[in-house]
Scaffold this active site. Structure first.
Site, PDB file in Angstrom:
ATOM      1  N   HIS A 135      77.292  -7.757  58.281  1.00  0.00           N
ATOM      2  CA  HIS A 135      78.513  -7.917  57.508  1.00  0.00           C
ATOM      3  C   HIS A 135      79.577  -6.937  58.002  1.00  0.00           C
ATOM      4  O   HIS A 135      79.254  -5.890  58.564  1.00  0.00           O
ATOM      5  CB  HIS A 135      78.286  -7.574  56.030  1.00  0.00           C
ATOM      6  CG  HIS A 135      77.175  -8.298  55.364  1.00  0.00           C
ATOM      7  ND1 HIS A 135      77.362  -9.393  54.554  1.00  0.00           N
ATOM      8  CD2 HIS A 135      75.832  -8.056  55.351  1.00  0.00           C
ATOM      9  CE1 HIS A 135      76.201  -9.799  54.073  1.00  0.00           C
ATOM     10  NE2 HIS A 135      75.254  -9.004  54.546  1.00  0.00           N
ATOM     11  N   TYR A 136      80.849  -7.243  57.723  1.00  0.00           N
ATOM     12  CA  TYR A 136      81.865  -6.198  57.690  1.00  0.00           C
ATOM     13  C   TYR A 136      82.322  -6.037  56.245  1.00  0.00           C
ATOM     14  O   TYR A 136      82.208  -6.953  55.438  1.00  0.00           O
ATOM     15  CB  TYR A 136      83.039  -6.457  58.623  1.00  0.00           C
ATOM     16  CG  TYR A 136      83.857  -7.716  58.402  1.00  0.00           C
ATOM     17  CD1 TYR A 136      84.379  -8.069  57.156  1.00  0.00           C
ATOM     18  CD2 TYR A 136      84.177  -8.537  59.482  1.00  0.00           C
ATOM     19  CE1 TYR A 136      85.157  -9.202  56.976  1.00  0.00           C
ATOM     20  CE2 TYR A 136      84.952  -9.672  59.319  1.00  0.00           C
ATOM     21  CZ  TYR A 136      85.448  -9.991  58.070  1.00  0.00           C
ATOM     22  OH  TYR A 136      86.213 -11.116  57.898  1.00  0.00           O
ATOM     23  N   THR A 137      82.849  -4.856  55.925  1.00  0.00           N
ATOM     24  CA  THR A 137      83.211  -4.585  54.534  1.00  0.00           C
ATOM     25  C   THR A 137      84.598  -5.103  54.177  1.00  0.00           C
ATOM     26  O   THR A 137      84.881  -5.337  53.003  1.00  0.00           O
ATOM     27  CB  THR A 137      83.166  -3.072  54.245  1.00  0.00           C
ATOM     28  OG1 THR A 137      84.153  -2.412  55.052  1.00  0.00           O
ATOM     29  CG2 THR A 137      81.783  -2.501  54.535  1.00  0.00           C
ATOM     30  N   GLU A 147      76.041  -3.429  56.398  1.00  0.00           N
ATOM     31  CA  GLU A 147      77.498  -3.480  56.292  1.00  0.00           C
ATOM     32  C   GLU A 147      78.108  -2.477  57.270  1.00  0.00           C
ATOM     33  O   GLU A 147      77.621  -1.348  57.409  1.00  0.00           O
ATOM     34  CB  GLU A 147      77.955  -3.133  54.875  1.00  0.00           C
ATOM     35  CG  GLU A 147      77.598  -4.161  53.819  1.00  0.00           C
ATOM     36  CD  GLU A 147      78.663  -5.248  53.656  1.00  0.00           C
ATOM     37  OE1 GLU A 147      79.641  -5.243  54.429  1.00  0.00           O
ATOM     38  OE2 GLU A 147      78.490  -6.087  52.748  1.00  0.00           O
ATOM     39  N   HIS A 168      76.825 -13.022  58.040  1.00  0.00           N
ATOM     40  CA  HIS A 168      77.089 -13.604  56.729  1.00  0.00           C
ATOM     41  C   HIS A 168      77.726 -14.978  56.875  1.00  0.00           C
ATOM     42  O   HIS A 168      77.475 -15.894  56.099  1.00  0.00           O
ATOM     43  CB  HIS A 168      78.007 -12.660  55.942  1.00  0.00           C
ATOM     44  CG  HIS A 168      77.905 -12.821  54.463  1.00  0.00           C
ATOM     45  ND1 HIS A 168      78.684 -12.108  53.576  1.00  0.00           N
ATOM     46  CD2 HIS A 168      77.117 -13.609  53.690  1.00  0.00           C
ATOM     47  CE1 HIS A 168      78.378 -12.461  52.335  1.00  0.00           C
ATOM     48  NE2 HIS A 168      77.435 -13.368  52.378  1.00  0.00           N
ATOM     49  N   ASP A 176      82.609 -12.901  57.808  1.00  0.00           N
ATOM     50  CA  ASP A 176      82.067 -11.695  58.435  1.00  0.00           C
ATOM     51  C   ASP A 176      80.713 -11.972  59.107  1.00  0.00           C
ATOM     52  O   ASP A 176      79.991 -12.860  58.660  1.00  0.00           O
ATOM     53  CB  ASP A 176      81.938 -10.570  57.395  1.00  0.00           C
ATOM     54  CG  ASP A 176      81.075 -10.941  56.186  1.00  0.00           C
ATOM     55  OD1 ASP A 176      81.303 -12.008  55.599  1.00  0.00           O
ATOM     56  OD2 ASP A 176      80.193 -10.136  55.827  1.00  0.00           O
TER      57      ASP A 176
END
Length: 298
Positions: free
Chosen positions: A50-52, A119, A167, A177
Site C-alpha cells: 500500500h501507499y498511505t 504501508e 491493494h 495503491d
C-alpha cells in the site's frame, strides 16, 4: 491414536511431564506439544503493498488511532541502525490488521484474514489542471527498506510470487495503491513478487503491435484466471472491466494504464498464466490459436 492417548494422559497426570519443554501450563489446563498434525499450513498466504497517501504524522495517526491498520509502516525517512533500515511494526503478525478491506484474489476473499499489509509513506498522486494524474515517486530508501522487510516475510511464510500483490490488485474497483510508480519489476528481480518472462510475452504478441486492439472477452478470461476475480465475463469493455485492466496494467505495464484491451496486455496475462497458473490456462478459440502458438500460423 486410541491406544496412545491413555498413555499420554497417564504421563501428564503422574507429573512426569510437567517440567518438559513440550508441555505448557495455561490458564486452568496444560497443553502438550508432542504431536503435530500434517494437515496445516501458514495462516499468512498473501503480502499486500500500500501507499498511505498521507505524510508521516498523518499516516501514523491514521494507522494507529482509526479503524484502519497495517502490520508495518515504512516512513518517508527510515532510520538506519548499523546499516539496516528501521521499519515500524504496528500489528503483531499473528493478528489480523485492517488494511485490505473488501478484497478478492484468485478465489479468495477478505484477504485481511490471510495477509500481511505493508504501508509506505507516499502521497500517491495529485492531479494537474487538466485532470491528469501526477504520481509521486518512491525513494531509494523506501525501496531498500521494503526489499529487506518483504524478503524476510516471504521467506518465513513461503509466500508465492503471485500472492505478493498491491491493494489495487485485490480491490481494483476502488483502490489505486501502491500506484503507477511502484517498482514491481525491480522487486521481482530481488525475489519479491511476480513478473512475466519477456521472451514469453514476445511470443504471445506474435508480431502484433503492442497496442493493437485485443478481444475483450479473452482478456477478461485471462485476468480472471490469473487472480482478478471481480472482472466481468461479458465481452464488454464496461467501466468495471476498464478499471480492472488498468489495475493489471499498473502492476505489469505501467507506461500505459489506459485500461484498453490491447495485444500487449493479453500477451502479458498469458505469460503470467504460463509461469504461475499453468494448470489454469484457458482454452483458446479458433481466432486466437495462432496468437498462443505462432508456429501454427505457418
Amino acid at each position: 491414536m486410541k491406544s496412545t492417548l491413555p498413555a499420554i494422559l497417564t504421563l501428564v497426570l503422574s507429573g512426569c511431564a510437567q517440567n518438559s519443554a513440550h508441555i505448557e501450563k495455561r490458564n486452568g489446563y496444560y497443553s502438550l506439544h508432542d504431536y503435530q498434525a500434517t494437515g496445516q499450513n501458514e495462516r499468512v498466504r498473501f503480502l499486500v503493498m500500500h501507499y498511505t497517501a498521507l505524510d508521516d504524522s498523518q499516516s501514523l495517526k491514521t494507522l494507529t488511532e482509526e479503524q484502519v491498520s497495517a502490520h508495518y509502516l515504512i516512513p518517508s525517512e527510515p532510520a538506519w541502525i548499523q546499516g539496516k533500515p528501521v521499519v515500524l511494526q504496528l500489528v503483531d503478525e499473528r493478528k489480523r490488521a485492517w488494511h485490505a478491506g473488501v478484497s478478492f484474489w484468485n478465489g479468495r476473499s477478505n484477504l485481511n484474514d490471510a495477509s500481511i499489509g505493508i504501508e509506505i509513506v507516499n502521497k500517491g498522486f495529485t492531479e494537474d489542471m487538466h485532470g491528469e494524474r501526477i504520481w509521486y515517486p518512491y525513494q531509494e530508501k523506501h525501496i531498500s527498506a521494503l526489499i529487506a522487510l518483504a524478503k524476510d516475510i516471504i521467506q518465513r511464510y513461503q509466500i508465492t510470487p503471485d500472492n505478493v500483490v498491491g491493494h489495487s490488485d485485490i480491490a481494483p474497483l476502488r483502490k489505486q495503491d501502491p500506484g503507477k510508480l511502484f517498482p514491481w519489476q525491480r522487486l521481482a528481480a530481488a525475489g519479491i513478487g511476480a513478473w512475466p518472462d519477456s521472451l514469453t510475452v514476445t511470443r504471445y504478441l506474435a508480431d502484433r503491435s503492442r497496442y493493437a486492439p485485443a478481444d475483450v472477452s479473452v482478456i477478461q478470461a485471462l485476468l480472471k484466471r490469473y487472480g482478478y476475480d471481480q472482472i466481468p465475463q461479458n465481452g464488454v469493455l464496461d467501466e468495471d472491466t476498464q478499471k480492472i485492466i488498468s489495475a493489471f496494467q499498473m502492476h505489469f505495464r505501467p507506461e500505459d494504464i489506459s485500461g484498453r484491451a490491447d495485444a500487449e496486455t493479453e500477451a502479458i496475462a498469458r505469460a503470467l498464466i504460463d509461469k504461475y497458473r499453468p494448470a489454469a490456462a484457458p482454452a483458446l478459440g479458433p481466432e486466437s490459436a495462432s496468437v498462443a502458438n505462432p508456429a501454427s500460423r505457418a
